[in-house]
Motif scaffolding. Structure first.
Motif, PDB file in Angstrom:
ATOM      1  N   CYS A  38      28.576  20.613   0.989  1.00  0.00           N
ATOM      2  CA  CYS A  38      28.039  21.604   0.055  1.00  0.00           C
ATOM      3  C   CYS A  38      28.256  23.044   0.490  1.00  0.00           C
ATOM      4  CB  CYS A  38      26.549  21.355  -0.142  1.00  0.00           C
ATOM      5  SG  CYS A  38      26.142  19.745  -0.842  1.00  0.00           S
ATOM      6  N   MET A  48      34.200  21.292  -4.113  1.00  0.00           N
ATOM      7  CA  MET A  48      33.060  20.563  -4.678  1.00  0.00           C
ATOM      8  C   MET A  48      33.341  20.164  -6.119  1.00  0.00           C
ATOM      9  SD  MET A  48      29.567  22.270  -3.181  1.00  0.00           S
ATOM     10  CE  MET A  48      30.017  23.999  -3.202  1.00  0.00           C
ATOM     11  N   ALA A  64      24.572  14.850  -2.076  1.00  0.00           N
ATOM     12  CA  ALA A  64      24.676  16.162  -1.432  1.00  0.00           C
ATOM     13  C   ALA A  64      24.570  15.993   0.071  1.00  0.00           C
ATOM     14  CB  ALA A  64      23.576  17.089  -1.942  1.00  0.00           C
ATOM     15  N   VAL A  66      23.943  17.834   3.093  1.00  0.00           N
ATOM     16  CA  VAL A  66      23.401  19.142   3.483  1.00  0.00           C
ATOM     17  C   VAL A  66      23.491  19.317   4.991  1.00  0.00           C
ATOM     18  CG1 VAL A  66      21.895  19.209   1.468  1.00  0.00           C
ATOM     19  CG2 VAL A  66      21.036  18.229   3.603  1.00  0.00           C
ATOM     20  N   GLN A  93      21.881  24.128  -1.242  1.00  0.00           N
ATOM     21  CA  GLN A  93      23.073  23.274  -1.202  1.00  0.00           C
ATOM     22  C   GLN A  93      23.035  22.210  -2.288  1.00  0.00           C
ATOM     23  OE1 GLN A  93      24.445  22.324   3.059  1.00  0.00           O
ATOM     24  NE2 GLN A  93      22.414  23.210   3.396  1.00  0.00           N
ATOM     25  N   LEU A  97      25.766  21.893  -5.569  1.00  0.00           N
ATOM     26  CA  LEU A  97      26.530  20.699  -5.905  1.00  0.00           C
ATOM     27  C   LEU A  97      26.157  20.172  -7.287  1.00  0.00           C
ATOM     28  CD1 LEU A  97      28.669  18.741  -4.781  1.00  0.00           C
ATOM     29  CD2 LEU A  97      26.787  17.289  -4.009  1.00  0.00           C
TER      30      LEU A  97
END
Length: 254
Positions: A38, A48, A64, A66, A93, A97
């Motif tokens: 992300c 992404m 995601a 992170v 983040q 996404l």
């Protein structure tokens, strides 16, 4: 505990600008869940967007991944980030996404910490709480993918968030069921046959042999295949073929 089916996840979108680390397109033909970088340890807006579009097209679940804000260290350096700051960065983040997942006609379906943050929240209650707070701040009660018995899963469960247990086909385990730190020799399993055999053992019997030779229970619902491993695509194909040959259904976790 063993499962009649198992999810295969891989870390994807781990490039930046002109640099690409993972073969996202090929891996998305094998895995059932994609942990998408992300932007904090790798990944950028274009990457992404591209990975989310490919994942949605192939019916692969989007997660995601992170991280600490650590592009230079690929998110593998532990950082003492204040809890409120870390929670905000986790939410940031996920939100970034989600824009691209929605544009592709999908959604962010789960969250998985990356690298140093992943290992930190196994034991660190404050950092684990911050990750959980970040997920809640993002506005969806998303499942958290992580190691069985971690502080992250304990705190997520108390907050009412679903948790998904994970194991690693290509990482060495300690006798306590944690991952051997990458800085130690033998932390990454490089023998393809060993990776395949370990995958079957974890999926069918819920056990893996630790670095010291002891059998360790793993109880995994999802199996991670690292996308940055040399030969990752072919290895992922071999793992999936062997699992299915052993009667294990390969499908995204419910």
């Amino acid at each position: 505990m063993t499962w009649a089916s198992i999810d295969l996840n891989a870390d994807l979108g781990e490039g930046f600008g002109r640099w690409r680390l993972t073969d996202d397109e090929q891996l998305l033909s094998v895995v059932t869940s994609a942990n998408v970088a992300c932007g904090f340890h790798a990944g950028d807006a274009s990457t992404m967007r591209r990975v989310c579009a490919l994942a949605a097209e192939r019916g692969v679940r989007i997660g995601a991944q992170v991280s600490y804000r650590d592009l230079a260290g690929f998110g593998r350096r532990s950082m003492d980030v204040p809890a409120d700051e870390l929670a905000a960065e986790v939410a940031y983040q996920i939100g970034a996404l989600e824009v691209f997942a929605k544009a592709a006609g999908a959604r962010v379906a789960y969250v998985k910490p990356h690298g140093a943050l992943y290992n930190r929240v196994v034991r660190d209650e404050e950092q684990a709480q911050a990750v959980v707070d970040g997920v809640l701040l993002a506005g969806d009660r998303l499942p958290l993918l992580g190691l069985p018995g971690s502080q992250l899963h304990r705190i997520a469960g108390k907050a009412g968030l679903p948790v998904v247990t994970e194991a690693f086909a290509d990482r060495a385990y300690t006798a306590a069921g944690t991952l051997v730190p990458r800085r130690e020799q033998g932390a990454v399993i490089t023998d393809p046959a060993a990776v395949v055999d370990r995958s079957v053992s974890m999926a069918r019997f819920g056990v893996v042999t630790s670095q010291c030779g002891r059998s360790v229970a793993v109880r995994a619902r999802s199996l991670c295949l690292h996308g940055d491993t040399p030969g990752a695509v072919e290895l992922a194909r071999e793992v999936r073929a062997r699992l299915e040959g052993e009667g294990v259904r390969v499908e995204a976790f419910a």
